[in-house]
Motif scaffolding. Sequence first.
Motif: not given
Length: 95
Positions: A42-53
């Motif tokens: 999840y953190l990797q996805q966040v840092e890659a800009g692939r999560e809609n937080l």
Amino acid sequence: MRTIETPKAVARNVGRRVAELRGEQGLTQEEFSAEVGVSLRYLQQVEAGRENLTIESLVKLARHLRVRVVALFEPAQIKIGRRGRPPRIGGKGTS
């Protein structure tokens, strides 16, 4: 002239800011994800800009980074390029 921001561009910048702030604290992705209570993926996805937080996620990340939520929306100083293996040089069967 006004810049038009897209949701993808904002998510990418927030992800870069999370990576930047995490790095300033000397934390690895593994350490930070454990501290925050989220999976490494999840953190990797966040840092890659692939999560809609969600707002809840933004507040949680900011709290653990010891910054105000608005700091996550400041322009990132680091540029994260393509990760992973470099592209192969040559054709198939090349050693």
